[in-house]
Scaffold this active site. Structure first.
Site, PDB file in Angstrom:
ATOM      1  N   ASP A   1       0.954  -0.952  -0.033  1.00  0.00           N
ATOM      2  CA  ASP A   1      -0.152   0.260  -0.131  1.00  0.00           C
ATOM      3  C   ASP A   1       0.873   1.303   0.024  1.00  0.00           C
ATOM      4  O   ASP A   1       2.035   1.210   0.757  1.00  0.00           O
ATOM      5  CB  ASP A   1      -0.974   0.052   1.335  1.00  0.00           C
TER       6      ASP A   1
ATOM      7  N   GLU B   1       1.565  -0.091  -4.970  1.00  0.00           N
ATOM      8  CA  GLU B   1       0.576   0.933  -5.236  1.00  0.00           C
ATOM      9  C   GLU B   1       1.182   2.195  -5.249  1.00  0.00           C
ATOM     10  O   GLU B   1       1.575   2.983  -4.427  1.00  0.00           O
ATOM     11  CB  GLU B   1      -0.657   0.972  -4.324  1.00  0.00           C
TER      12      GLU B   1
ATOM     13  N   ASP C   1     -10.357   1.505  -4.277  1.00  0.00           N
ATOM     14  CA  ASP C   1     -10.197   3.070  -4.066  1.00  0.00           C
ATOM     15  C   ASP C   1     -11.060   4.053  -5.432  1.00  0.00           C
ATOM     16  O   ASP C   1     -11.617   4.730  -5.207  1.00  0.00           O
ATOM     17  CB  ASP C   1      -8.820   3.343  -3.992  1.00  0.00           C
TER      18      ASP C   1
END
Length: 933
Positions: A711, A736, A819
């Site tokens: 992340d 990410e 997201d």
């Protein structure tokens, strides 16, 4: 005792996360030495035992490189509390052969010279360097519940056989409590010396019952009439700050009828202790009527006569030694005479000299001390000679005039080296060097040596890069000659291409990266050199298809792991090979992206046992599993002295040194962008990286994760990710790295090279050990489909415009995720055009990732299933070759691996028939796919 507790300690109310601090790397000194490069982790002293120390109840562990701060559960027979002793000694090195070079000195003359040296008054430099080794010792934790003289008064006793400042951190759970939070016990239960912690726990010191007793222990009175359902505890070592738990979870002593799977204790308030998976030595005495059948005997009719259990415990203790160096000028020859002595029993000095402050190593001319050999023409190795009194060893070194300094490191054995604050020991050989050293760096003040296991063997950046270029040329020439001979298989060529990619990543990172590395230069025995450990490619087999196994609302059911387990066979039948699971840790936010106690795996998605069930089921079906690791930030549990929330609890109970300096953290500046909702972790800290690697290894072993989704990797340098990947060897890993594309006056630019370059730079910083989500490709698809500008899908060189066009094996392509889509909708794909996006990513190179909602909460399931089957049938993979046939206003078309043709957009395209015959395979709204026959 049942290990069903979920937190080290949690409060009844949630605490808002603190604002994040920020920070960066501090520059490392640019010393260059001829040793091979290696990353160095500082080892702080834990316990200090000088020379030899008698320690009761310990057992020395043979392997000093292993570390453990948690309990490894093993069932033991009843332990007889006799005394056992261990004499902890400084470790002597394993024997190895070293050849002596010719020297004009003999052992006796060396001794005489040493005496003359020590009595001489013209010594211009003398300094003692403290050095610390760590030893691993084993002991036992015991837990006993018994009755006092049969009077009905019960006690819980917890003890430990290792010396130290042990603290029992404990609390209670009451009948009908919901959840896993602790409460403070009533005051009459608290032993003397207990101190309350906030409003949820008590800390009680362990003490020796008598001087001869090998155990430190504490005794807690238990009231059979109370409403307490269970006693929860962990053991804390005040000297090291380490927490000891049961497989990373709290110890729990249930005092009522039964426990539910989530660890919450329910039942009547009658006092009955029941055996669980932790206890094996429980003596139960049934009290039943002789007329009742055995099956009718209820648990309520059993009484506990006594409980006793042990658990092994390991701890690192520090062994202090020193190295003293003195230098004087010989009045007859004007040469420098250096005397080095240490209380270590046997050691090899790996040494050289330098001529200026750059500290570049050189090999000085002879004569050299006895037992000296040349190492790779770049350094010398001298086996120090034992002292006559047997207390350590020493050596004399004669050095020519005009040298600026003497450089050395100490070699204890093939894998253990002692250094000075992570750098080479440095001894100035001239007055100017001494003044510069004292005024500039205070190099000799409070020096501490760190122990590091060697793991790689590299030369200088220039030489290493030249070697990489040479290897690439050889590989390319191999492919060229192969094309002419038509001998090798395509699989062999793909293997060569993979090797070229890895080499190019390493070479590129040397030239591109401007951030200092953490490699220290150390050496291995030439004859013992081994091939470097196999690095993760970050791409698995290349044929992976990923399913994101959750959305933003998945936590709300409270049993998501079990719901996904029910879908496991369906997921496998669709052709997915990898499932990405949500963050597993306790979190301030229910979605899991604000982690708190990293070792607490009871989340809103389910508990640790359900997670392991799910992973096991997916593995049975041949599916790999990615864990979602949030490494950039972590929510604190306490405030520091300034009221900032940056003190952490749980097993990784870091203080504010672990937080970057953005908002009152005591760490360094951030090495990336700041995340403003929680404390940003300072990965430049050695202890932070060590703890994170230990946690990730634990997840791999305990849960069974095969790889990682990382992340918010924009928040910290990719070089740290390489460290974590090397430590955990994932099958597949993806980061990410999400930032804004390039726009001019609100309109997306056609050229997105700068955007994809930033993603490529991050991948390169990891040395290609992890891929990245291809945010560039998603953004270009948005603009192309939304505005009917399909020409955007070819860059200025006629290649795909995203990461997939530059480094396809590291690109993970996607249409939507939790997201961008789901109920958040931060960057939703153009409505009604999702299948065009899937037609693109499921036929093109890169590793495609499919969003859960598009399979299970939309009308796209059948079309996605057909595309998945098509990709698998034609063996399209992350390195498939794309030939763009058309990129016009209303249509994009390409041929992949010369066997698949695809077009998206409302415009017309038909693949040309020639040697190949094309037949339609799949078709949907504004997309069509053909296969060659």
């Amino acid at each position: 005792i049942v290990p069903l507790g979920t937190h080290l300690h949690t409060q009844k109310k949630n605490i808002s996360p603190l604002l994040p601090p920020n920070g960066s790397l501090l520059p490392f000194p640019s010393f260059r030495s001829p040793h091979t490069a290696m990353s160095s982790v500082a080892v702080e002293p834990l316990l200090r035992y000088h020379r030899r120390t008698e320690v009761s109840g310990l057992r020395k562990v043979a392997n000093p490189c292993c570390s453990s701060s948690s309990l490894n559960c093993s069932r033991q027979k009843l332990f007889h509390r006799g005394k056992c002793k261990l004499r902890v000694r400084r470790r002597s090195t394993a024997p190895f052969v070293i050849r002596a070079s010719s020297s004009s000195s003999s052992s006796s003359s060396s001794t005489a010279l040493a005496e003359t040296f020590e009595s001489s008054g013209d010594v211009f430099f003398r300094h003692s360097f403290p050095v610390t080794q760590t030893e691993k010792v084993e002991g036992k934790i015991f837990v006993r519940v018994d009755q006092e003289n049969g009077k009905g008064n019960w006690h819980l006793t917890v003890g430990c056989s290792l010396p130290g400042k042990w603290i029992l951190h404990w609390g209670v759970s009451y009948v009908n409590d919901i959840g896993s939070e602790w409460d403070q016990p009533p005051k009459h239960m608290r032993p003397s010396g207990s101190v309350p912690v906030k409003n949820y726990a008590i800390e009680t010191p362990l003490k020796k019952p008598s001087g001869d007793d090998p155990f430190y222990e504490v005794k807690i009175d238990i009231d059979p009439k109370s409403a307490i359902a269970a006693i929860n505890f962990v053991l804390k070592d005040e000297e090291t700050g380490a927490w000891y738990q049961h497989k990373g979870r709290d110890f729990k002593v249930p005092l009522v009828d039964y426990l539910l799977e989530d660890g919450t204790v329910f039942g009547s308030n009658s006092f009955v202790i029941w055996p669980g998976p932790f206890f094996s030595n429980i003596l139960l005495k049934p009290e039943t009527d002789s007329t009742r059948e055995p099956d009718d005997v209820k648990r309520e009719d059993q009484k506990v006569e006594g409980i006793y259990e042990e658990q092994p415990i390991t701890k690192h203790i520090a062994i202090e030694n020193s190295v003293t160096v003195s230098v004087r000028k010989c009045p007859e020859t004007s040469k420098n005479i250096l005397y080095l002595e240490t209380d270590l029993p046997e050691v090899v000095v790996h040494w050289g000299v330098c001529r200026d402050d750059a500290k570049n190593w050189e090999t000085p001319p002879g004569p050299h001390p006895p037992e000296t050999v040349i190492f790779k023409e770049k350094a010398l190795r001298t086996l120090l000679q034992p002292k006559e009194d047997g207390r350590g060893c020493s050596g004399l070194f004669t050095l020519e005039e005009g040298l600026a300094g003497f450089l050395f490191v100490l070699k204890l054995n093939d894998n253990t080296w002692l250094k000075c604050k992570g750098n080479d020991f440095y001894v100035p050989l001239s007055n100017s060097s001494i003044l510069h050293s004292e005024s500039g760096q205070e190099h000799f003040k409070d020096a501490a040596a760190s122990v590091k296991a060697l793991d790689q063997n590299q030369g200088s950046d220039t030489a290493f890069t030249n070697e990489i270029i040479k290897e690439i040329r050889n590989l390319v020439s191999g492919i060229s000659s192969d094309n002419s001979r038509k001998v090798k298989t395509k699989e062999a060529q793909e293997s060569i291409l993979q090797e070229i990619e890895k080499l190019a990543a390493e070479a590129y990172s040397i030239f591109r990266s401007s951030i200092p590395t953490f490699k220290e230069e150390v050496v291995l025995e030439e004859e013992l050199e081994q091939a470097p450990p196999k690095k993760s490619s970050g791409t698995g087999s290349g044929y992976e298809i990923v399913l994101q196994g959750f959305n933003w609302e998945s936590h709300k059911s409270g049993r998501w792991y079990m719901e996904l387990k029910e879908k496991a066979e369906d997921i496998a039948s669709l052709g997915f090979t990898v499932v990405w699971l949500p963050p597993p840790t306790e979190s301030v936010s229910p979605e899991g992206y604000m982690p708190k106690d990293l070792y607490n795996l009871n989340s809103r998605y389910g508990n640790i046992y359900e997670l392991k069930e799910l992973v096991g089921k997916l593995h049975e079906l041949g599916i790999k599993v990615l864990g979602d690791a949030v490494l950039n930030h972590r929510c604190a549990q306490y405030q520091n002295q300034n009221g900032i929330w940056n003190i952490f609890g749980g097993r990784l109970n870091w203080d504010d040194r672990a937080v970057v300096s953005f908002i009152q953290g005591r760490g360094n500046k951030s090495s990336g962008d700041n995340f403003h909702a929680a404390p940003n972790i300072d990965h430049s800290q050695d202890f932070v990286r060590k703890d994170i690697k230990g946690w990730m290894r634990w997840l791999r072993e305990e849960i069974g994760y095969d790889g990682w989704r990382l992340d918010f990797v924009r928040g910290f340098w990719g070089g740290y990710v390489k460290d974590y990947m090397d430590a955990t060897s994932p099958y597949f890993a993806v980061g990410e790295y999400w930032d804004s594309l390039s726009y001019t006056y609100g309109e997306m630019d056609h050229n997105q090279d700068a955007h994809r370059q930033r993603i490529i730079d991050w991948i390169n910083a990891t040395s290609g050990s992890a891929g990245a989500f291809d945010v560039t490709t998603k953004g270009v698809l948005h603009a192309a489909l939304e505005r009917c500008e399909y020409w955007r899908l070819a860059d200025e060189k006629g290649k795909p415009p995203g990461v997939v066009g530059w480094w396809p094996s590291r690109a993970v392509t996607f249409v939507e995720n939790h997201d961008t889509g789901s109920t958040q909708g931060h960057w939703r794909f153009p409505g009604g055009k999702e299948m065009q996006g899937y037609a693109y990513i499921l036929t093109h190179p890169g590793t495609p990732a499919v969003f859960f909602d598009h399979v299970y909460s939309s009308n796209y399931r059948s079309e996605i299933a057909a595309l998945l089957a098509f990709r698998n049938r034609h063996k399209l993979h992350c390195r498939s070759i794309v030939q763009i046939s058309k990129a016009a206003r209303d249509v994009y078309a390409a041929i992949i691996d010369e066997k698949v043709a695809v077009k998206i957009g409302p415009g017309h395209f038909e693949p040309p028939n020639g040697p190949r015959k094309w037949s339609p395979a799949l078709e949907g709204r504004d997309y069509k796919i053909w296969e060659s026959s």
